[in-house]
Design an enzyme around this catalytic site. Structure first.
Site, short mmCIF file in Angstrom:
data_model
loop_
_atom_site.label_atom_id
_atom_site.label_comp_id
_atom_site.label_asym_id
_atom_site.label_seq_id
_atom_site.Cartn_x
_atom_site.Cartn_y
_atom_site.Cartn_z
CE LYS A 52 20.95 87.11 83.07
NZ LYS A 52 22.33 86.65 83.33
CG ASN A 101 14.50 117.01 58.14
OD1 ASN A 101 13.62 117.62 57.53
ND2 ASN A 101 15.60 116.58 57.56
CB SER A 119 18.02 117.68 54.41
OG SER A 119 18.30 117.03 53.19
CE1 TYR A 171 17.52 79.57 84.97
CE2 TYR A 171 18.46 77.43 84.38
CZ TYR A 171 18.47 78.82 84.29
OH TYR A 171 19.41 79.45 83.51
CD GLN A 203 22.30 82.66 79.70
OE1 GLN A 203 22.74 82.03 80.64
NE2 GLN A 203 22.87 82.61 78.50
CB THR A 242 -12.64 114.35 66.80
OG1 THR A 242 -13.59 114.74 65.84
CG2 THR A 242 -12.90 115.06 68.11
CG HIS A 243 -12.74 111.55 63.17
ND1 HIS A 243 -13.03 110.22 63.04
CD2 HIS A 243 -13.67 112.05 64.03
CE1 HIS A 243 -14.10 109.91 63.77
NE2 HIS A 243 -14.50 111.01 64.39
N1 ARG Z 1 23.03 82.86 83.36
C1 ARG Z 1 22.02 82.04 83.93
C2 ARG Z 1 20.64 82.69 83.75
O1 ARG Z 1 20.59 83.88 83.52
C3 ARG Z 1 22.26 81.87 85.39
C4 ARG Z 1 21.60 80.68 85.96
C5 ARG Z 1 22.28 79.46 85.48
N2 ARG Z 1 21.65 78.31 86.05
C6 ARG Z 1 21.80 77.08 85.53
N3 ARG Z 1 21.18 76.13 86.13
N4 ARG Z 1 22.53 76.85 84.49
O2 ARG Z 1 19.65 82.03 83.80
#
Ligand code: ARG
Length: 434
Positions: A328, A289, A281, A320, A325, A158-159
């Site tokens: 992603k 390593n 190395s 939206y 986007q 511990t520690h």
């Molecule tokens: N490439 C866009 C995204 O990932 C798709 C949806 C586009 N929708 C829009 N209303 N421009 O969000």
């Protein structure tokens, strides 16, 4: 972009440089989602036929073309590139080129907003399944190593200070149980996000009686995500939940990597790794390593960065927004890096070689002080008095035999009673449910 955008009503003023900025890396990222998008498109086509928007012939032709496209994507024949604005446009362009009007009908009752949601969700679901499988493989390997060295002495810290005699079994079983729990967490996340957004269109529903339940069932979702606006509002947040599960796994990998990077030093010398997990190395001829272990330790950072990025992006008003986007790239990057790291771990765990003599030597007599004090307390001396008495005797202490001390640590989950049978049962249950 050589194709006209699908939203072009004829003669749209399209600036190449601005279009490139809008698309960003989107087309390249959509390559990861394309097969899911195709699968959801087939379900959408079937749904449209059900309510009479497409006739049997059109829907059969669209499904067949989509299946063909799916095969071309799988075999690498069809690759998304910047001829298209995104994967959704590519699918529609492909269908229109093949089938004319039937292709031009496919987008009836959907928006790219619910299209990207459903494709992403199917993708996330698959990645969670991968995470469950890897977590269980890691747990399996740790459990095997725990069973093989269940009573092999190893100092307990511990520690990072020597504390009590422990075992390789305890250390390995800690990770086994943790990864079983991570598999459980991941499955509950899968249940949480397994809800169907397709049919919510741009976030406000449509003036068609879409049979959303049937479409949802066809895609294997547990339930329909009912509210059209909520579907959009959940984008990015579901991704964060997925990364949270992944993060839990990588936090444990980091801890394990940390332990290994200590235990493989000459100072500890408890563990040796086969050469394939190390590199030399460029300047110091004497070195091997543990780079693999160190890069495993760093992989959690990618996920942490991605989670912070997602949290920043989803701070938006309802509905939206194109900002979404930008969810992603971090999520795909984190999943790719994180899962690739986890996939190395079972082999690493299987390959550790223990220096049993070194570990035994590192257990010093003073480490039996806690056992001694508890022994006295069990004979009726109040624990605080026993503690002080043993404290005064530390210098003069000679150790109990290590193995006896470990055997006596009989509380469930202690080194003398690892409960491996319990963990085995939990692991098997998780595998059966998988
Ligand atoms: N490439 C866009 C995204 O990932 C798709 C949806 C586009 N929708 C829009 N209303 N421009 O969000």
């Amino acid at each position: 972009m050589s194709e006209r955008p699908i939203w072009d009503k004829g003669g749209a003023d399209v600036d190449e440089r601005i279009m490139r900025f809008l698309a960003g890396e989107d087309v390249r990222l959509d390559q990861h989602l394309l097969r899911y998008d195709i699968r959801a498109s087939i379900a959408h086509v079937n749904g449209l036929q059900r309510i009479g928007i497409l006739d049997g012939k059109e829907s059969a032709a669209l499904s067949a073309a989509l299946k063909g496209l799916d095969e071309s994507v799988a075999s690498g024949q069809f690759v998304l590139d910047d001829r298209y604005e995104d994967g959704h446009s590519a699918i529609e362009a492909f269908l229109t080129e093949r089938l004319g009007d039937a292709g031009r009908k496919v987008h009836t009752g959907r928006s790219r907003n619910d299209q990207v949601l459903v494709a992403t969700r199917l993708y996330l679901r698959d990645q969670l399944d991968r995470l469950v499988a890897i977590a269980l493989d890691i747990a399996e390997m740790f459990l095997e190593r725990a069973a093989a060295d269940d009573r092999t002495p190893m100092p307990g810290y511990t520690h990072l200070q020597r504390a009590v005699p422990s075992t390789v079994g305890l250390w390995c079983a800690a990770f086994a149980e943790s990864f079983i729990d991570i598999a459980m967490l991941t499955r509950s996340t899968r249940g949480w996000i397994n809800t169907c957004p397709l049919g919510t269109a741009a976030g406000y529903g449509v003036n068609l009686d879409l049979d959303r339940q049937v479409v949802s069932d066809e895609l294997g979702f547990d339930r329909v995500q009912v509210n059209a606006m909520y579907a959009q509002n959940s984008r990015g947040r579901f991704e964060m939940a997925v990364l949270h599960s992944l993060h839990q796994a990588l936090l444990e990998v980091r801890r394990f990597a940390w332990d290994l990077s200590l235990f493989t030093t000459e100072e500890f010398g408890f563990v040796r790794l086969p050469e394939r997990f190390t590199t030399g190395s460029s300047i110091m001829p004497n070195k091997r390593n543990p780079d693999v272990v160190e890069l495993l330790r760093a992989s959690g950072a990618v996920v942490e960065g991605a989670m912070a990025e997602l949290a920043a992006v989803v701070a938006l008003p309802s509905g939206y927004q194109r900002d979404l986007q930008a969810t992603k790239e971090p999520v795909i990057r984190a999943l790719m890096r994180g899962l690739a790291a986890l996939e190395i771990v079972p082999d690493l765990v299987a390959s550790m070689e223990f220096d049993r003599a070194k570990m035994r030597e590192a257990i010093t007599p003073a480490m039996f002080a806690t056992d001694r004090a508890i022994d006295l307390a069990a004979q009726g001396v109040p624990f605080r008095e026993a503690y002080q008495q043993v404290g005064r005797e530390i210098e003069a202490m000679k150790g109990l035999p290590i193995d006896e001390s470990i055997a006596q640590r009989a509380s469930l989950g202690g080194a003398g009673r690892l409960g491996l049978d319990l963990l085995r049962r939990r692991l098997d249950e998780q595998r059966e449910d998988a």
